[in-house]
Design an enzyme around this catalytic site. Structure first.
Site, short mmCIF file in Angstrom:
data_model
loop_
_atom_site.label_atom_id
_atom_site.label_comp_id
_atom_site.label_asym_id
_atom_site.label_seq_id
_atom_site.Cartn_x
_atom_site.Cartn_y
_atom_site.Cartn_z
N SER A 148 59.86 32.93 40.55
CA SER A 148 61.17 33.12 41.16
C SER A 148 60.97 33.19 42.65
O SER A 148 59.86 33.47 43.14
CB SER A 148 61.81 34.43 40.67
OG SER A 148 62.94 34.79 41.45
N TYR A 161 61.58 43.41 38.47
CA TYR A 161 61.61 41.95 38.48
C TYR A 161 60.73 41.40 39.61
O TYR A 161 59.92 40.48 39.41
CB TYR A 161 63.05 41.47 38.65
CG TYR A 161 63.25 40.00 38.44
CD1 TYR A 161 63.35 39.47 37.15
CD2 TYR A 161 63.37 39.12 39.52
CE1 TYR A 161 63.54 38.11 36.95
CE2 TYR A 161 63.57 37.77 39.32
CZ TYR A 161 63.65 37.26 38.04
OH TYR A 161 63.84 35.92 37.84
#
Length: 266
Positions: A148, A161
């Site tokens: 990401s 995350y």
């Protein structure tokens, strides 16, 4: 449909989290190349078997489905053993499965931290560790980790995350170095905004809270982080996975490759 890449037909691709979103789009892109597909995701067994049958009928390939719990190492090992027994090998591994929870670090639930680290990071370690020996023996393998933009930069309220995705970037580098002479490339793709149902809910919420149209809310959300005022389609990431599996990308390994609309260029 993708242009056919010689050399991928008959390869077996395992994509975690491939019953929706980026993973499902990637499964379709690779199936178009004649890859046999190992599907995985949060579906019950019957739904998964139906999806696998649809892939077989559409692409004339072999398929396997599992809804293995990626939080458990023993479940991952059993899943990969069963997939190899069914399809013969794992030649392409795409670690895509991931979950999210947003909250400030002081109040972040421990169980959410544990689940996110397990699914978004540790599961990739377990899958990689299990497939590498056979890839090395063949002298060919492609491992693509869907990281990401949050593997490169941080955002508030995404402590688990960001930690997991930064970990994926580090994992990618180490495995690439160790496998550089074995015909295996290992890379991470780092997307920014991707047009998925989960993001759609976030846009709906912004539109409601600020009395905006959906398109206005979408523009506001996207441009709050990245200059390019567009979201990626999941298939665009699948096409990048395909490129990394091809001969032109043979020299690309150990890289963390942003697809982020200039988010990290700022």
């Amino acid at each position: 449909m993708s242009t056919l890449q010689t050399g991928l037909q008959g390869k077996v691709a395992l994509i975690t989290g491939s019953t929706s979103g980026i993973g499902l789009a990637t499964a379709h892109v690779l199936a178009e190349q004649g890859c046999h597909i190992v599907l995985h995701g949060l579906m019950d067994h019957d739904e998964g078997q139906t999806l696998a049958a649809e892939f077989r009928a559409q692409y004339q390939i072999n398929t396997f489905f599992s809804n293995a719990d990626l939080r458990e190492a023993n479940c991952i090992h059993e899943f990969i053993d069963n997939a190899v027994n069914a399809l013969g090998s794992i030649d392409i591994l795409v670690n895509n499965a991931g979950i999210q929870h947003t909250q400030d670090v002081a109040h972040f639930p421990i169980e959410k931290w544990n689940d996110i680290i397990a699914i978004n990071l540790s599961a990739a370690f377990h899958t990689i560790q299990q497939v590498i020996p056979a890839m090395a023996e063949k002298g060919w393998g492609r491992i693509i980790n869907i990281a990401s933009v949050h593997g490169l930069v941080a955002s508030a309220n995404k402590v688990a995350y960001c930690a997991a995705k930064h970990g994926i970037v580090g994992l990618t580098k180490v495995v690439a170095i160790e496998c550089a002479e074995q015909g295996i490339t290992v890379n991470a793709i780092c997307p920014g905004w991707v047009d998925t149902p989960l993001i759609g809910k976030q846009i709906d919420s912004i539109a409601s809270d600020k009395s905006l149209s959906y398109d206005e809310a979408k523009y506001q959300l996207v441009t709050s982080k990245q200059p390019l005022p567009e979201m990626l389609a999941p298939r665009q990431i699948g096409e990048f996975v395909l490129f990394l599996c091809g001969g032109a990308a043979r020299g690309i390994t150990g890289s963390s490759l942003p697809m982020d609309g200039a988010w990290t260029a700022q």
